[in-house]
Enzyme design. Structure first.
Site, short mmCIF file in Angstrom:
data_model
loop_
_atom_site.label_atom_id
_atom_site.label_comp_id
_atom_site.label_asym_id
_atom_site.label_seq_id
_atom_site.Cartn_x
_atom_site.Cartn_y
_atom_site.Cartn_z
N HIS A 146 0.82 -1.22 0.00
CA HIS A 146 0.00 0.00 0.00
C HIS A 146 0.85 1.26 0.00
CE1 HIS A 146 -3.47 -2.46 2.05
NE2 HIS A 146 -2.93 -3.07 1.02
N ARG A 208 -7.59 4.10 0.83
CA ARG A 208 -6.82 2.93 1.24
C ARG A 208 -5.50 2.84 0.48
NH1 ARG A 208 -6.52 -2.43 -0.41
NH2 ARG A 208 -6.15 -3.96 1.24
N TYR A 243 -13.21 9.75 1.64
CA TYR A 243 -13.57 8.62 0.77
C TYR A 243 -13.87 7.35 1.56
CZ TYR A 243 -12.96 11.72 -3.05
OH TYR A 243 -13.16 12.77 -3.91
CA LIG Z 1 -14.13 4.79 -0.68
#
Ligand SMILES: [Ca+2]
Ligand SMILES: [Ca+2]
Ligand SMILES: [Ca+2]
Length: 462
Positions: A146, A208, A243
């Site tokens: 990530h 994310r 988000y």
């Molecule tokens: Ca989202």
């Protein structure tokens, strides 16, 4: 700057018919060719303002590729964190929009080892043969997974950078962390005065691991974001937006999510994919070379952990770009993870970077070109020609153009980066002006066709 001349379309068509596998897209035939083979994990593919195709590789190299024949030079080699199993390395890349005066290349890479390294956003100078003079603009965390890192220069000459959550989901909603965000910087690395949170690089939060960014029509910014097990997302990026991650995955469609979304003004995606397919690099396509793909987003899809869904997705947009009307899928039959995509602004050809058959990818890989030869075959690059100039660049409303010859057959046109012609005329004088005040901010090509030769330069409208 590049020059063109017309040549025999028939000769080229017969050659490519012999050599290239073809793909049918509606009424358009795309010819496939291997532009570059044997490259190890191409990550970012970018059409450069020098009319070359630039590529980062995850093990640490920057390649500058001649799109006419696939030959390339390695213009930078970095020592990067590349633990073989995970996702770090040399990742995102962008170019300074005023390339003629400021030929800088922006790169994101991970250093260190294990799970606790450093991710650097650096600017390098292009000296004509190599990237030199590294200036580190921003450092944040790097990890085994990530690492975000996709870059996009906006029309206002600020830079977006995606930052992953490093596998620690609590980073994403925390406005004091730079992880799990989309960040916005000035091109010198400073914080823009009009960022949504005072004295903060943070532009959006609750992300994310966003690894696709592209400019769309009407000033829209698109992003693709990896979900965990469900809900890969395609989002419109808006300043200050939340988000949702990790409280909301995809749409606000469970009871718990609906309560959270109502209380926290969560921005929902335009589309979500469950199970995850691993969405990656994106590019807005509006070129007349493939009419069936105009006003769409081309999205590289890695295929997920199981490698079951790899493809190039074509996300057909509505007229104003605010919703996705349908998805088409191409190239799954290669059984190769699709990492990124770029577009040749002249020929409309599409370049696709493959990353091996299974997560997290392995070399050697291929960068393929898919080209509509019927559209592209009437132009060929030639190295030199007379000097076309245009100023000021960046432009604020009136562009002065100089071209040292006129003839009754000389034509000029201005084409946006996505392939739309926005102005055209006949070259009647050696100097004239073009009113750009009503045009959207962004990069444009000015093209002059003089007899059998075409000359192009790029400029930016602010
Ligand atoms: Ca989202
Ligand atoms: Ca790209
Ligand atoms: Ca959901």
């Amino acid at each position: 700057m590049r020059f063109y001349h017309l040549f025999s379309a028939a000769a080229l068509l017969s050659a490519t018919t012999l050599w290239g596998q073809t793909w049918t897209v509606g009424n358009t035939t795309l010819t496939e060719s291997d532009l570059v083979t044997g490259v190890n994990l191409p990550w970012e593919l970018l059409w450069g303002p020098d009319d070359h195709l630039w590529c980062t590789t995850r093990p640490g190299e920057v390649l500058r590729i001649d799109p006419s024949n696939g030959s390339y030079t390695t213009v930078l080699s970095l020592n990067v964190m590349n633990n073989g199993n995970g996702e770090p390395g040399l990742l995102g890349m962008a170019m300074h929009p005023d390339w003629a005066n400021t030929p800088k290349v922006y790169l994101v890479y991970c250093t260190g080892s294990g799970w606790n390294g450093e991710e650097r956003l650096s600017a390098f100078d292009w000296n004509g043969s190599a990237l030199v003079n590294e200036e580190v603009l921003l450092t944040l965390g790097a990890g085994g997974i990530h690492n975000g890192s996709r870059l996009l220069v906006l029309p206002d000459h600020t830079l977006l950078m995606t930052a992953g959550d490093l596998g620690t989901s609590s980073n994403a909603p925390n406005l004091n962390s730079l992880q799990g965000k989309i960040l916005r910087l000035n091109l010198d690395g400073s914080i823009p005065a009009d960022n949504p949170f005072p004295d903060s690089y943070v532009y959006t939060y609750g992300n994310r691991n966003t690894q696709g960014l592209a400019l769309g029509p009407n000033g829209l910014i698109y992003a693709s974001e990896h979900g965990q097990n469900s809900d890969d997302e395609f989002n419109i990026v808006t300043a200050g937006g939340n988000y949702g991650w990790p409280d909301v995955q995809g749409f606000c469609n469970t009871l718990g999510e609906q309560a959270f979304c109502a209380a926290n003004d969560v921005t929902e995606p335009l589309m979500a994919w469950t199970p995850c397919v691993a969405v990656n690099g994106i590019e807005y396509y509006d070129h007349p070379a493939i009419p069936e793909w105009q006003n769409s987003v081309l999205m590289a899809v890695l295929g997920g952990l199981s490698g079951a869904y790899e493809r190039l997705s074509v996300l057909h947009l509505n007229a104003d770009g605010t919703s996705i009307e349908s998805e088409e899928q191409f190239f799954s039959s290669f059984n190769q993870r699709v990492r990124d995509v770029a577009v040749n602004p002249y020929t409309g050809a599409v370049y696709v970077a493959f990353n091996g058959v299974s997560y997290p990818g392995s070399g050697p890989n291929i960068i393929k070109e898919f080209k509509n030869e019927a559209f592209a075959s009437n132009v060929e690059w030639v190295p030199e020609g007379p000097q076309l100039t245009a100023f000021p660049n960046p432009n604020f409303g009136m562009l002065t153009v100089q071209f040292p010859s006129t003839s009754s057959t000389s034509r000029w046109e201005v084409v946006s980066f996505s392939g739309k012609r926005v102005a055209a005329g006949t070259v009647q004088k050696t100097e004239w002006t073009i009113n750009t005040s009503a045009w959207s901010a962004g990069p444009y090509f000015l093209r002059i066709t003089d007899g059998n030769r075409t000359q192009t330069l790029t400029f930016t409208v602010q």
